[in-house]
Design a protein around this motif. Structure first.
Motif, PDB file in Angstrom:
ATOM      1  N   UNK A  58       0.853  -1.191   0.000  1.00 57.33           N
ATOM      2  CA  UNK A  58       0.000   0.000   0.000  1.00 57.33           C
ATOM      3  C   UNK A  58       0.888   1.241   0.000  1.00 57.33           C
ATOM      4  N   UNK A  59       0.374   2.358  -0.500  1.00 53.67           N
ATOM      5  CA  UNK A  59       1.148   3.602  -0.425  1.00 53.67           C
ATOM      6  C   UNK A  59       1.119   4.180   0.986  1.00 53.67           C
ATOM      7  N   UNK A  60       2.203   4.842   1.351  1.00 51.07           N
ATOM      8  CA  UNK A  60       2.272   5.535   2.634  1.00 51.07           C
ATOM      9  C   UNK A  60       2.345   7.032   2.356  1.00 51.07           C
ATOM     10  N   UNK A  61       1.348   7.743   2.811  1.00 50.54           N
ATOM     11  CA  UNK A  61       1.326   9.202   2.683  1.00 50.54           C
ATOM     12  C   UNK A  61       2.138   9.787   3.844  1.00 50.54           C
ATOM     13  N   UNK A  62       3.247  10.449   3.509  1.00 49.59           N
ATOM     14  CA  UNK A  62       4.150  10.994   4.525  1.00 49.59           C
ATOM     15  C   UNK A  62       3.956  12.509   4.631  1.00 49.59           C
ATOM     16  N   UNK A  63       3.921  12.996   5.876  1.00 47.69           N
ATOM     17  CA  UNK A  63       3.733  14.428   6.109  1.00 47.69           C
ATOM     18  C   UNK A  63       4.805  14.940   7.065  1.00 47.69           C
ATOM     19  N   UNK A  64       5.539  15.956   6.599  1.00 46.14           N
ATOM     20  CA  UNK A  64       6.536  16.619   7.446  1.00 46.14           C
ATOM     21  C   UNK A  64       6.900  17.952   6.808  1.00 46.14           C
ATOM     22  N   UNK A  65       6.534  19.049   7.477  1.00 41.04           N
ATOM     23  CA  UNK A  65       6.818  20.370   6.910  1.00 41.04           C
ATOM     24  C   UNK A  65       8.057  21.009   7.525  1.00 41.04           C
ATOM     25  N   UNK A  66       8.691  20.321   8.477  1.00 37.16           N
ATOM     26  CA  UNK A  66       9.872  20.880   9.126  1.00 37.16           C
ATOM     27  C   UNK A  66      11.165  20.279   8.613  1.00 37.16           C
ATOM     28  N   UNK A  67      11.112  19.051   8.144  1.00 37.79           N
ATOM     29  CA  UNK A  67      12.294  18.401   7.580  1.00 37.79           C
ATOM     30  C   UNK A  67      11.952  17.975   6.157  1.00 37.79           C
ATOM     31  N   UNK A  68      12.507  18.658   5.146  1.00 38.33           N
ATOM     32  CA  UNK A  68      12.150  18.355   3.753  1.00 38.33           C
ATOM     33  C   UNK A  68      12.799  17.091   3.206  1.00 38.33           C
ATOM     34  N   UNK A  69      13.592  16.402   4.019  1.00 38.21           N
ATOM     35  CA  UNK A  69      14.216  15.167   3.540  1.00 38.21           C
ATOM     36  C   UNK A  69      13.137  14.172   3.139  1.00 38.21           C
ATOM     37  N   UNK A  70      13.371  13.473   2.059  1.00 35.93           N
ATOM     38  CA  UNK A  70      12.390  12.528   1.560  1.00 35.93           C
ATOM     39  C   UNK A  70      12.957  11.120   1.637  1.00 35.93           C
ATOM     40  N   UNK A  71      12.577  10.370   2.652  1.00 35.77           N
ATOM     41  CA  UNK A  71      13.119   9.009   2.789  1.00 35.77           C
ATOM     42  C   UNK A  71      12.734   8.151   1.591  1.00 35.77           C
ATOM     43  N   UNK A 117       4.599   8.597  -0.671  1.00 35.25           N
ATOM     44  CA  UNK A 117       4.120   9.843  -1.264  1.00 35.25           C
ATOM     45  C   UNK A 117       4.382  10.935  -0.231  1.00 35.25           C
ATOM     46  N   UNK A 118       5.389  11.768  -0.494  1.00 35.40           N
ATOM     47  CA  UNK A 118       5.806  12.755   0.503  1.00 35.40           C
ATOM     48  C   UNK A 118       5.072  14.076   0.304  1.00 35.40           C
ATOM     49  N   UNK A 119       4.601  14.651   1.409  1.00 33.39           N
ATOM     50  CA  UNK A 119       3.932  15.953   1.402  1.00 33.39           C
ATOM     51  C   UNK A 119       4.708  16.901   2.308  1.00 33.39           C
ATOM     52  N   UNK A 120       5.166  18.007   1.760  1.00 33.43           N
ATOM     53  CA  UNK A 120       5.860  19.019   2.555  1.00 33.43           C
ATOM     54  C   UNK A 120       4.817  19.851   3.316  1.00 33.43           C
ATOM     55  N   UNK A 121       4.162  19.174   4.240  1.00 34.65           N
ATOM     56  CA  UNK A 121       3.009  19.741   4.936  1.00 34.65           C
ATOM     57  C   UNK A 121       2.897  19.034   6.287  1.00 34.65           C
ATOM     58  N   UNK A 122       2.349  19.739   7.278  1.00 34.49           N
ATOM     59  CA  UNK A 122       2.148  19.155   8.599  1.00 34.49           C
ATOM     60  C   UNK A 122       0.661  19.035   8.903  1.00 34.49           C
ATOM     61  N   UNK A 123       0.345  18.194   9.871  1.00 31.56           N
ATOM     62  CA  UNK A 123      -1.029  18.081  10.325  1.00 31.56           C
ATOM     63  C   UNK A 123      -1.233  19.033  11.505  1.00 31.56           C
ATOM     64  N   UNK A 124      -2.402  19.636  11.553  1.00 37.55           N
ATOM     65  CA  UNK A 124      -2.702  20.581  12.626  1.00 37.55           C
ATOM     66  C   UNK A 124      -4.194  20.647  12.881  1.00 37.55           C
ATOM     67  N   UNK A 125      -4.603  21.697  13.588  1.00 36.51           N
ATOM     68  CA  UNK A 125      -6.011  21.836  13.926  1.00 36.51           C
ATOM     69  C   UNK A 125      -6.776  22.732  12.958  1.00 36.51           C
ATOM     70  N   UNK A 126      -6.074  23.278  11.957  1.00 34.34           N
ATOM     71  CA  UNK A 126      -6.735  24.132  10.963  1.00 34.34           C
ATOM     72  C   UNK A 126      -5.862  24.229   9.713  1.00 34.34           C
TER      73      UNK A 126
END
Length: 279
Positions: free
Chosen positions: A103-116, A124-133
């Motif tokens: 299955x694909x893994x959706x990765x989210x991290x807006x503080x470290x742009x490294x893409x494992x 599937x890397x997203x240069x974005x973080x999860x938050x409340x808004x």
């Protein structure tokens, strides 16, 4: 002359009394604050009481130490995808899940742009973080868990989640609609902190839909300041009540699984005595 002396003496006494009263007020306030802080930590610990499931076969996914998370292996499939929040340069959890279940893994991290990368897996890397808004905070992009799942076309699909976002989990969880939480089979999460009342609120929200099945304290964060918690960071496994069968004959709280391992193999460990696995 004597009257002036007496007035000065009276003023000095008055200032001394004021100083004593102020010091007493500060001391009382400090006692009250420390008592309230202790009660909050005790309330957090009261929510962190894992149970044993009859139908859970625990397996460690990811790294042998830091970066490894326990999940109920037999309750993962069928699986449509996985979400990995807080990635950095290493996502061994995501790699193992992707390769094992295809299955694909959706990765989210807006503080470290490294893409494992993951040989044999799909990231599937997203240069974005999860938050409340939704919105930008400086140069960092945030969105809610609900929106991120929707944007990926995963609404209504069977997903598992790993989250390690350095304390941002509390607000993020509180923003997740209950119906979305109720649809997620398992969440492996490192939680952080012991001094925010939102922690209790978020834990209680999770416990409406999940059982806490594993609790392991991160030995990078051991501190007496968190007592009665042994550390300020702790790895947890939350399993949806819809797919869980609690073992009423098992000890409560559940002993810690031997599959857990110190995050730092060279640092002293710190765990609750009641959570240690039996000899």
């Amino acid at each position: 002359m004597q009257g002036a002396f007496m007035r000065r003496h009276a003023i000095r006494i008055a200032f001394a009394i004021i100083a004593v009263v102020a010091a007493a007020a500060i001391a009382i306030g400090d006692v009250v604050h420390r008592s309230a802080a202790r009660k909050l930590r005790e309330a957090i610990l009261a929510e962190l009481q894992p149970v044993v499931l009859k139908n859970c076969t625990l397996k460690r996914f990811g790294s042998a130490n830091d970066g490894g998370y326990l999940m109920c292996e037999n309750l993962i499939e069928p699986l449509d995808g996985a979400y990995s929040y807080g990635v950095g340069r290493n996502d061994d959890w995501g790699c193992e899940v992707s390769r094992r279940y295809h299955v694909p893994v959706q990765q989210y991290d807006c503080f470290d742009p490294a893409r494992p990368t993951c040989a044999g897996g799909a990231f599937v890397f997203h240069n974005e973080c999860v938050g409340d808004r939704t919105g930008d905070r400086g140069s960092h992009i945030f969105d809610t868990l609900e929106n991120q799942i929707r944007k990926n076309g995963d609404t209504g699909r069977r997903l598992i989640i790993k989250m390690d976002i350095e304390g941002a989990e509390w607000n993020s969880l509180l923003a997740v609609p209950d119906e979305l939480l109720a649809s997620i089979p398992q969440i492996a999460m490192e939680m952080h902190g012991f001094d925010d009342p939102k922690i209790v609120e978020a834990l209680q929200k999770l416990k409406r839909h999940f059982y806490l099945v594993n609790l392991h304290f991160n030995n990078w964060s051991c501190t007496h300041k968190a007592a009665p918690l042994p550390a300020w960071a702790y790895q947890t496994l939350w399993v949806n009540k819809r797919i869980s069968v609690v073992d009423p004959a098992a000890p409560f709280p559940a002993p810690m699984s031997p599959l857990n391992a110190p995050d730092s193999p060279t640092w002293p460990d710190c765990q609750l005595r009641t959570l240690r696995s039996p000899p």
